[in-house]
Design an enzyme around this catalytic site. Structure first.
Site, short mmCIF file in Angstrom:
data_model
loop_
_atom_site.label_atom_id
_atom_site.label_comp_id
_atom_site.label_asym_id
_atom_site.label_seq_id
_atom_site.Cartn_x
_atom_site.Cartn_y
_atom_site.Cartn_z
N HIS A 51 47.31 34.52 41.17
CA HIS A 51 46.49 34.56 39.94
C HIS A 51 47.24 33.89 38.78
CE1 HIS A 51 44.96 38.37 41.95
NE2 HIS A 51 43.84 37.70 41.74
N SER A 59 47.72 37.63 48.20
CA SER A 59 46.42 38.28 48.04
C SER A 59 46.66 39.67 47.48
CB SER A 59 45.75 38.39 49.42
OG SER A 59 44.75 39.38 49.39
#
Ligand code: PAF
Length: 280
Positions: free
Chosen positions: A37, A185
């Site tokens: 991210h 993830s």
């Protein structure tokens, strides 16, 4: 960094930015932020005057209530990371702010949502389209950033933007991996010790598969890969598909003049992991 919980407050600030002709980058997330991210956030900060990160675990994209319940949530840590990174705005709405009433919209995703992830997660991509379209309409960013790890999602979002005739540049960012190759993830933190040690097998197998491209046809490669997974007793291979990177239709021969991507989904200790690799 300003944290907004309501659409109204956020709209006021965005209107102000637009009046000042500032470009806006949107990074939609479900939180539990990791370096994957952060790479999207860095790219948005580089490209735009102002970056908005949304953190919202979207209930409509979960077809399994226990998956929704177990989805990792780390809001305090997320805000610390984003502040350190120099993000201007975070949007963290409660569920009833995004869904004051049930969203009954059914998107025509022209079959892109029926294959791979969509085949075993009924309604998942319709839920993604619901929330992403709401965020796009609310923020109307110049650019929006998505990770290539969720390859199918990225293709569907590009399609959605075309369908909505919105002028948003969808920026696809490369997969960020742990040192041992595991694709980052939010779900990785749910892996037990034994499972975490086994998880790099997914990427290692993709790398080996890419090397075998010269000697095997796409269907032979698929069989080779599923045999390799049969030897893994902790992992269940959900699918491995080699597809056209735009239509997501399976490739039957390497000669076809399209970009090819091998997409894989695996269940490891009850956790669903995705990865993919470009095949030239
Ligand atoms: O990729 C995700 O985290 C989610 O699917 C997204 C795009 C934020 C929509 O909820």
């Amino acid at each position: 960094m300003i944290v907004y919980r309501t659409k109204e407050e956020l709209i006021r600030h965005l209107d102000d930015l637009r009046q000042k002709q500032k470009s806006i980058g949107l990074v939609p997330t479900m939180g539990a932020l990791h370096d994957g991210h952060i790479s999207l956030v860095s790219r948005s900060i580089e490209d735009n005057d102002s970056t908005l990160v949304s953190i919202f675990v979207n209930p409509t994209q979960f077809n399994d209530p226990s998956d929704l319940e177990k989805y990792p949530r780390t809001p305090e840590e997320d805000l610390i990371l984003l502040r350190e990174k120099g993000v201007d705005m975070v949007f963290m709405p409660p569920v009833n702010e995004m869904y004051p009433e049930t969203d009954g919209r059914q998107f025509n995703l022209e079959g892109l949502d029926q294959v791979m992830e969509g085949a075993s997660r009924e309604g998942h991509f319709n839920g993604v389209a619901q929330i992403v379209s709401k965020l796009f309409q609310l923020v109307n960013p110049h650019r929006a950033y998505f990770g290539q790890k969720d390859f199918q999602q990225m293709v569907i979002i590009r399609h959605l933007v075309d369908q909505m005739a919105m002028k948003i540049d969808i920026v696809a960012c490369p997969i960020i991996r742990e040192k041992d190759g595991l694709a980052m993830s939010s779900r990785n933190i749910r892996l037990g010790r034994k499972e975490r040690k086994t998880a790099p097998f997914i990427y290692q197998t993709l790398v080996e598969a890419a090397k075998k491209q010269a000697e095997l046809s796409p269907s032979e490669l698929k069989s080779w890969l599923s045999k390799r997974f049969e030897q893994q007793n902790l992992m269940e291979l959900v699918y491995f598909e080699i597809v056209d990177d735009k239509t997501l239709k399976p490739i039957e021969s390497w000669e076809r003049d399209v970009n090819k991507v091998g997409c894989i989904a695996v269940i490891l200790g009850g956790v669903r992991l995705l990865d993919n690799m470009i095949f030239n």
